[in-house]
Design an enzyme around this catalytic site. Structure first.
Site, PDB file in Angstrom:
ATOM      1  N   ASP A 253      -9.151  -1.511   7.222  1.00 49.87           N
ATOM      2  CA  ASP A 253      -8.540  -2.037   6.224  1.00 49.87           C
ATOM      3  C   ASP A 253      -9.419  -3.688   5.899  1.00 49.87           C
ATOM      4  O   ASP A 253      -9.404  -4.262   6.236  1.00 49.87           O
ATOM      5  CB  ASP A 253      -7.838  -2.410   6.250  1.00 49.87           C
ATOM      6  CG  ASP A 253      -6.434  -2.258   4.810  1.00 49.87           C
ATOM      7  OD1 ASP A 253      -7.744  -1.900   3.749  1.00 49.87           O
ATOM      8  OD2 ASP A 253      -5.445  -2.675   4.539  1.00 49.87           O
TER       9      ASP A 253
ATOM     10  N   GLU B 127     -17.944  -0.544   5.330  1.00 52.57           N
ATOM     11  CA  GLU B 127     -16.277  -1.473   5.267  1.00 52.57           C
ATOM     12  C   GLU B 127     -17.197  -2.942   5.018  1.00 52.57           C
ATOM     13  O   GLU B 127     -17.418  -3.864   6.552  1.00 52.57           O
ATOM     14  CB  GLU B 127     -15.523  -0.914   6.184  1.00 52.57           C
ATOM     15  CG  GLU B 127     -13.737  -1.498   4.742  1.00 52.57           C
ATOM     16  CD  GLU B 127     -13.310  -0.432   4.779  1.00 52.57           C
ATOM     17  OE1 GLU B 127     -14.446   1.363   4.150  1.00 52.57           O
ATOM     18  OE2 GLU B 127     -12.727  -0.368   3.938  1.00 52.57           O
TER      19      GLU B 127
ATOM     20  N   TYR C 255     -20.894   3.237   8.042  1.00 58.06           N
ATOM     21  CA  TYR C 255     -20.557   5.018   8.906  1.00 58.06           C
ATOM     22  C   TYR C 255     -21.148   5.581   7.973  1.00 58.06           C
ATOM     23  O   TYR C 255     -20.039   6.880   8.123  1.00 58.06           O
ATOM     24  CB  TYR C 255     -19.395   4.915   8.821  1.00 58.06           C
ATOM     25  CG  TYR C 255     -18.449   4.536   7.467  1.00 58.06           C
ATOM     26  CD1 TYR C 255     -18.233   5.007   6.602  1.00 58.06           C
ATOM     27  CD2 TYR C 255     -17.291   2.649   7.803  1.00 58.06           C
ATOM     28  CE1 TYR C 255     -17.654   4.166   5.192  1.00 58.06           C
ATOM     29  CE2 TYR C 255     -16.866   2.418   6.354  1.00 58.06           C
ATOM     30  CZ  TYR C 255     -17.045   2.880   5.321  1.00 58.06           C
ATOM     31  OH  TYR C 255     -16.037   2.397   4.294  1.00 58.06           O
TER      32      TYR C 255
ATOM     33  N   CYS D  96      14.160 -34.179  15.512  1.00 57.17           N
ATOM     34  CA  CYS D  96      14.328 -35.478  15.782  1.00 57.17           C
ATOM     35  C   CYS D  96      15.362 -36.084  15.318  1.00 57.17           C
ATOM     36  O   CYS D  96      14.864 -37.614  15.318  1.00 57.17           O
ATOM     37  CB  CYS D  96      12.814 -36.112  16.427  1.00 57.17           C
ATOM     38  SG  CYS D  96      11.551 -36.720  14.676  1.00 57.17           S
TER      39      CYS D  96
ATOM     40  N   LYS E 146      -9.744   3.475  10.635  1.00 55.20           N
ATOM     41  CA  LYS E 146     -10.027   3.415   9.486  1.00 55.20           C
ATOM     42  C   LYS E 146      -9.950   1.697   8.965  1.00 55.20           C
ATOM     43  O   LYS E 146      -8.463   1.248   8.451  1.00 55.20           O
ATOM     44  CB  LYS E 146      -8.879   4.204   8.433  1.00 55.20           C
ATOM     45  CG  LYS E 146      -9.377   3.822   6.971  1.00 55.20           C
ATOM     46  CD  LYS E 146      -8.287   4.716   6.031  1.00 55.20           C
ATOM     47  CE  LYS E 146      -8.698   4.924   4.470  1.00 55.20           C
ATOM     48  NZ  LYS E 146      -8.329   3.632   3.872  1.00 55.20           N
TER      49      LYS E 146
ATOM     50  N   LYS F 283     -13.222  13.533   9.820  1.00 59.72           N
ATOM     51  CA  LYS F 283     -14.224  14.426   9.408  1.00 59.72           C
ATOM     52  C   LYS F 283     -15.105  15.405   9.957  1.00 59.72           C
ATOM     53  O   LYS F 283     -15.498  15.110  10.655  1.00 59.72           O
ATOM     54  CB  LYS F 283     -15.823  13.343   8.277  1.00 59.72           C
ATOM     55  CG  LYS F 283     -15.134  11.675   8.013  1.00 59.72           C
ATOM     56  CD  LYS F 283     -16.227  10.932   8.362  1.00 59.72           C
ATOM     57  CE  LYS F 283     -15.884   8.942   7.682  1.00 59.72           C
ATOM     58  NZ  LYS F 283     -16.564   8.396   7.872  1.00 59.72           N
TER      59      LYS F 283
ATOM     60  N   ASP G 189       0.837  -1.250  -0.295  1.00 65.01           N
ATOM     61  CA  ASP G 189       0.386   0.157   0.272  1.00 65.01           C
ATOM     62  C   ASP G 189       0.417   1.569   0.516  1.00 65.01           C
ATOM     63  O   ASP G 189       0.668   2.295  -0.746  1.00 65.01           O
ATOM     64  CB  ASP G 189      -0.324  -0.198   1.135  1.00 65.01           C
ATOM     65  CG  ASP G 189      -1.930  -1.156   1.376  1.00 65.01           C
ATOM     66  OD1 ASP G 189      -1.928  -1.565  -0.106  1.00 65.01           O
ATOM     67  OD2 ASP G 189      -2.596  -1.171   2.438  1.00 65.01           O
TER      68      ASP G 189
ATOM     69  N   GLU H 230     -12.399   8.672  12.630  1.00 65.90           N
ATOM     70  CA  GLU H 230     -12.767   6.427  13.440  1.00 65.90           C
ATOM     71  C   GLU H 230     -12.186   6.033  12.615  1.00 65.90           C
ATOM     72  O   GLU H 230     -11.465   7.206  11.469  1.00 65.90           O
ATOM     73  CB  GLU H 230     -14.266   6.679  11.859  1.00 65.90           C
ATOM     74  CG  GLU H 230     -15.575   7.307  12.300  1.00 65.90           C
ATOM     75  CD  GLU H 230     -15.909   8.222  11.772  1.00 65.90           C
ATOM     76  OE1 GLU H 230     -16.254   6.262  10.543  1.00 65.90           O
ATOM     77  OE2 GLU H 230     -16.660   8.799  10.433  1.00 65.90           O
TER      78      GLU H 230
ATOM     79  N   GLU I 261       3.763   1.351  -1.590  1.00 67.90           N
ATOM     80  CA  GLU I 261       4.712   2.180  -2.410  1.00 67.90           C
ATOM     81  C   GLU I 261       3.566   2.577  -3.905  1.00 67.90           C
ATOM     82  O   GLU I 261       4.220   3.651  -3.799  1.00 67.90           O
ATOM     83  CB  GLU I 261       4.259   0.348  -2.925  1.00 67.90           C
ATOM     84  CG  GLU I 261       6.397  -0.195  -2.219  1.00 67.90           C
ATOM     85  CD  GLU I 261       6.441  -1.270  -2.855  1.00 67.90           C
ATOM     86  OE1 GLU I 261       7.825  -1.654  -3.722  1.00 67.90           O
ATOM     87  OE2 GLU I 261       5.978  -2.280  -2.843  1.00 67.90           O
ATOM     88  N   TYR I 262       2.119   1.777  -3.337  1.00 70.97           N
ATOM     89  CA  TYR I 262       0.888   2.247  -4.003  1.00 70.97           C
ATOM     90  C   TYR I 262       1.084   3.766  -4.329  1.00 70.97           C
ATOM     91  O   TYR I 262       1.234   4.570  -4.767  1.00 70.97           O
ATOM     92  CB  TYR I 262      -0.145   1.264  -3.727  1.00 70.97           C
ATOM     93  CG  TYR I 262      -1.030   1.778  -4.521  1.00 70.97           C
ATOM     94  CD1 TYR I 262      -1.366   1.337  -6.248  1.00 70.97           C
ATOM     95  CD2 TYR I 262      -2.695   2.882  -3.791  1.00 70.97           C
ATOM     96  CE1 TYR I 262      -2.906   1.925  -6.660  1.00 70.97           C
ATOM     97  CE2 TYR I 262      -3.563   3.582  -4.478  1.00 70.97           C
ATOM     98  CZ  TYR I 262      -3.530   3.292  -5.728  1.00 70.97           C
ATOM     99  OH  TYR I 262      -5.202   3.815  -6.458  1.00 70.97           O
ATOM    100  N   ASP I 263       0.967   4.388  -2.632  1.00 72.37           N
ATOM    101  CA  ASP I 263       0.235   5.603  -2.234  1.00 72.37           C
ATOM    102  C   ASP I 263       1.835   6.463  -3.009  1.00 72.37           C
ATOM    103  O   ASP I 263       1.350   7.385  -3.057  1.00 72.37           O
ATOM    104  CB  ASP I 263       0.552   5.680  -0.574  1.00 72.37           C
ATOM    105  CG  ASP I 263      -0.881   5.002   0.016  1.00 72.37           C
ATOM    106  OD1 ASP I 263      -1.925   4.792  -0.528  1.00 72.37           O
ATOM    107  OD2 ASP I 263      -0.513   4.683   1.168  1.00 72.37           O
TER     108      ASP I 263
HETATM  109  P1  AMP Z   1      -9.245   4.035  -0.066  1.00 75.54           P
HETATM  110  O1  AMP Z   1      -8.979   2.744   0.467  1.00 75.54           O
HETATM  111  O2  AMP Z   1      -7.222   4.678  -0.217  1.00 75.54           O
HETATM  112  O3  AMP Z   1      -9.547   4.234  -1.230  1.00 75.54           O
HETATM  113  O4  AMP Z   1      -9.479   5.090   1.134  1.00 75.54           O
HETATM  114  C1  AMP Z   1     -10.213   5.542   1.555  1.00 75.54           C
HETATM  115  C2  AMP Z   1     -11.373   4.104   1.993  1.00 75.54           C
HETATM  116  O5  AMP Z   1     -11.760   4.025   3.169  1.00 75.54           O
HETATM  117  C3  AMP Z   1     -13.492   4.246   1.584  1.00 75.54           C
HETATM  118  O6  AMP Z   1     -13.262   3.895   0.802  1.00 75.54           O
HETATM  119  C4  AMP Z   1     -13.819   3.155   2.711  1.00 75.54           C
HETATM  120  O7  AMP Z   1     -13.402   1.528   2.107  1.00 75.54           O
HETATM  121  C5  AMP Z   1     -11.983   2.459   3.968  1.00 75.54           C
HETATM  122  N1  AMP Z   1     -13.050   3.404   4.962  1.00 75.54           N
HETATM  123  C6  AMP Z   1     -12.862   3.107   6.316  1.00 75.54           C
HETATM  124  N2  AMP Z   1     -12.831   3.146   7.331  1.00 75.54           N
HETATM  125  C7  AMP Z   1     -14.105   4.141   7.451  1.00 75.54           C
HETATM  126  C8  AMP Z   1     -14.707   4.615   7.521  1.00 75.54           C
HETATM  127  N3  AMP Z   1     -14.137   4.860   8.809  1.00 75.54           N
HETATM  128  N4  AMP Z   1     -15.151   6.366   7.089  1.00 75.54           N
HETATM  129  C9  AMP Z   1     -14.713   5.808   5.278  1.00 75.54           C
HETATM  130  N5  AMP Z   1     -14.076   4.971   4.698  1.00 75.54           N
HETATM  131  C10 AMP Z   1     -13.362   4.334   5.722  1.00 75.54           C
HETATM  132 ZN    ZN Z   2       9.703 -34.630  14.749  1.00 78.29          ZN
END
Ligand code: AMP
Ligand code: ZN
Length: 674
Positions: A120, A174, A226, A412, A118, A291, A34, A116, A36-38
């Site tokens: 995954d 999620e 959420y 063993c 986040k 938020k 993630d 909140e 590296e992607y970022d």
């Molecule tokens: P990304 O995966 O980088 O696009 O990050 C945005 C994603 O975070 C959203 O699309 C949600 O799937 C996720 N996410 C996880 N927890 C939350 C939360 N508490 N509020 C909003 N988004 C969340």
């Molecule tokens: Zn053994």
């Protein structure tokens, strides 16, 4: 950088990111981390800022996720668009976000925020009409997702019917896999010599997007909600905080944890506190989502093509370090399975030294194509578990050596057997199995015998004082004094601990005995379902499969162990020593033999009620017959009620149902759900 150079790099980055989007969102099998992607995404963003003439609506910076793979699931258009989130990685970037908000609103902060976790996992959208679930879908590219309603409905906490909500409503959240379920799934896959999932997010995505919902059902997925799409205006809600409480009140699981904070400073305090507590979470969190609390401000700020302007993801650090694989050693576990463990040149990652990393099994090694001497990129998954992200093949010199599996057990010397891609020591007396078995039995979440540390276990084994866990209960003070510099006092303490461990109950005992694939949750489910060890020993394969979250592989593994005479002997000796073999939380069979049918709306989601009934040993079916024991009748019952009357099947109101359950178990419904 010239415009031409920028154009070239931008195109390169866009292609690269699109490819990785596809791996991540569609295949759920990413090649890069993630972080590296970022980095790629940020580089692209920065270039597009510097050269605005090269901006394009097709750029991944303007888009969400990836188009779904149409072949697998029906594509559905979300009634309203779904977005991603912009990221902040430092306190500075968080402050910059607040400043952007100030400028856009033309107003000085500090503002109030809801913070909140986040989670995954993968985001989903539930669409309700007149309170009835019409479909559930993945986010896809934000406009069109995949319809996965049946799979979502295997998550028992997702409500199918709602009361007192806007006519058209989208609820967003999620779907995730708890860490324990993830580890169990990977252990099953490891045992089977199959490919493991890289992280809980991929495991959740892979499990939700199964063709067969029965497989999804066994994966222990959970959901937390959420956000609202359609219906937000009609709901009359004023703040995000209220929104979360409203979701809870309507029966949605809101499991991810939230708090209110003022200004970037207040958010920082929450962030730091949660970062410290991160390892204790039952799910993997990759940061916090911040938020603006007041929904009125959302309308003013609106969205970019990709993300809201009123929210930001403040990510947890995800350090990645390069180091070398110096060697591979082979460890023998409780089941005799041999696991390769990589020995790394020690590196400091997020504050602690990493020098060992599991390489899971042969499939994993083949897939990574890792060799001794390789440079590797390492991180800590979920901030805890060291993991190789990638082999840096471009740095190979030719001196790297392939990993060779041993012919004989490193503990063993017994010849190893190979079952598919799994290497196993078949020697039942292998000391590695014994050591691991005792260590696990005594561990905190198992029988919790404090003072029985690794050194002491080794000494007890060396001196022949114990061969298995049942021998622990025969230890006398004179055996212990003198071992590992142990005095009278500590020997007495240890014996007291061992004595107390007899009363932990069946749930802990099942976990402690290390039945294959049985973690804490499954141990609890098994204990709740069967109530006593005797009953469990008689369980059929079919009965085991009915237990919540028990998959086919696990059921078979458990069943085979239960039939094993050595296992039965061990259980008998434990019983003779006085170890309790009954569930602490009784009630596992309180409704055994009864069949229920539910009609109408109950005060809690129907799936929840079904789960409770099943947990108590009852059957729940969808149609009334003479075999039905009771029909539970809620508000606005359907034709099932008439059918029950015509067949003379007794009915229960919801209240009567809870009373029946309370009579038989002494418990309220809440207690049965935990
Ligand atoms: P990304 O995966 O980088 O696009 O990050 C945005 C994603 O975070 C959203 O699309 C949600 O799937 C996720 N996410 C996880 N927890 C939350 C939360 N508490 N509020 C909003 N988004 C969340
Ligand atoms: Zn053994």
């Amino acid at each position: 950088m010239t415009l031409e150079e920028a154009r070239r790099r931008i195109n390169e980055l866009r292609d690269l990111i699109r490819y990785h989007n596809y791996r991540y969102y569609v295949l759920a099998d990413p090649e890069i981390s993630d972080a590296e992607y970022d980095r790629l995404l940020r580089e692209l963003k920065e270039l597009e800022e510097r050269f605005p003439e090269l901006k394009s609506p097709d750029s991944p910076t303007e888009q969400v996720g990836a188009k779904p793979l149409e072949a697998t699931f029906r594509p559905v258009r979300h009634p309203t668009r779904m977005y991603s989130l912009d990221n902040a990685f430092t306190h500075q970037e968080l402050k910059a976000f607040e400043e952007r908000v100030e400028r856009a609103l033309g107003r000085e902060g500090p503002f109030v925020y809801t913070v909140e976790h986040k989670v995954d996992g993968l985001s989903v959208n539930l669409y309700y009409e007149e309170g009835i679930l019409v479909f559930g879908a993945t986010r896809g590219d934000g406009e069109v997702g995949e319809e996965v309603t049946q799979n979502l409905l295997t998550i028992p906490t997702i409500p199918r019917r709602l009361k007192g909500v806007p006519e058209r409503l989208e609820v967003r959240g999620e779907v995730y896999m708890p860490i324990e379920a993830f580890l169990r799934l990977n252990e099953e896959l490891e045992e089977a010599g199959e490919k493991v999932f890289k992280n809980p997010r991929n495991a959740a995505a892979g499990s939700l997007r199964q063709k067969d919902p029965r497989i999804t059902a066994k994966r222990g997925l959970r959901a937390t909600f959420y956000a609202l799409g359609l219906g937000l205006e009609e709901s009359g809600l004023k703040t995000q905080y209220e929104l979360l409480l409203w979701l809870k009140e309507k029966g949605f699981p809101v499991e991810h944890g939230f708090a209110r904070a003022t200004g970037a400073e207040g958010v920082e305090r929450v962030y730091q506190a949660w970062l410290q507590e991160r390892r204790k979470l039952p799910f993997e969190a990759d940061g916090v989502v911040v938020k603006l609390d007041e929904l009125a401000l959302w309308r003013e700020l609106g969205y970019t093509a990709r993300a809201p302007r009123f929210a930001i993801a403040y990510k947890f650090p995800a350090e990645e370090k390069e180091t070398r694989l110096l060697d591979v050693v082979f460890q023998v576990g409780r089941t005799g399975r041999v696991t390769p463990v990589g020995i790394l040149e020690p590196v400091l990652i997020e504050g602690s030294e990493v020098s060992r990393v599991t390489l899971h099994n042969e499939s994993y090694i083949e897939e990574l194509d890792i060799r001794i001497g390789d440079w590797v990129l390492v991180h800590k998954a979920g901030g805890v578990i060291p993991e190789v992200l990638r082999v840096l093949k471009e740095r190979r010199t030719g001196a790297e050596r392939p990993i060779v599996w041993p012919e004989n057990c490193p503990e063993c010397g017994h010849h190893l057997v190979k079952e598919g891609k799994v290497h196993r020591c078949p020697n039942p007396l292998c000391p590695a199995k014994r050591f691991e078995a005792i260590r696990h039995y005594a561990s905190r979440k198992a029988m919790d015998i404090q003072g029985l540390g690794e050194k002491l276990i080794e000494k007890l084994l060396e001196n022949g004082l114990v061969k298995d866990v049942a021998d622990l209960y025969r230890l006398r003070k004179e055996d212990l004094v003198g071992l590992e510099r142990m005095g009278e006092k500590s020997a007495e303490n240890l014996l007291r601990q061992i004595e107390e461990s007899k009363h932990r109950g069946l749930e802990r005992l099942l976990y402690a005995l290390g039945l294959p694939g049985v973690g804490e949750v499954l141990a609890r489910n098994l204990a709740a379902r069967f109530g006593t060890m005797d009953r469990l020993l008689e369980a059929t394969l079919e009965e085991l499969l009915e237990v919540e979250e028990v998959g086919e592989l696990t059921a078979r593994g458990i069943w085979e162990t239960l039939q094993d005479p050595a296992f039965r002997r061990l259980v008998r000796r434990l019983k003779e020593a006085g170890v309790e073999m009954e569930a602490k939380e009784r009630g596992g069979e309180a409704l055994k033999g009864l069949t229920f049918v539910i009609t109408g709306e109950l005060s809690r989601p129907r799936e929840e009620v079904k789960a409770i009934l099943r947990r108590l040993g009852a059957k729940v079916t969808d149609s009334v017959s003479r075999k039905t024991s009771f029909v539970v009748v809620g508000d606005n019952p359907g034709s099932k009620l008439e059918k029950a009357r015509s067949l003379g099947v007794p009915t229960l109101t919801e209240e009567e149902l809870w009373r029946l359950i309370a009579e038989r178990t002494g418990k309220a419904p809440e207690a049965l759900l935990a």
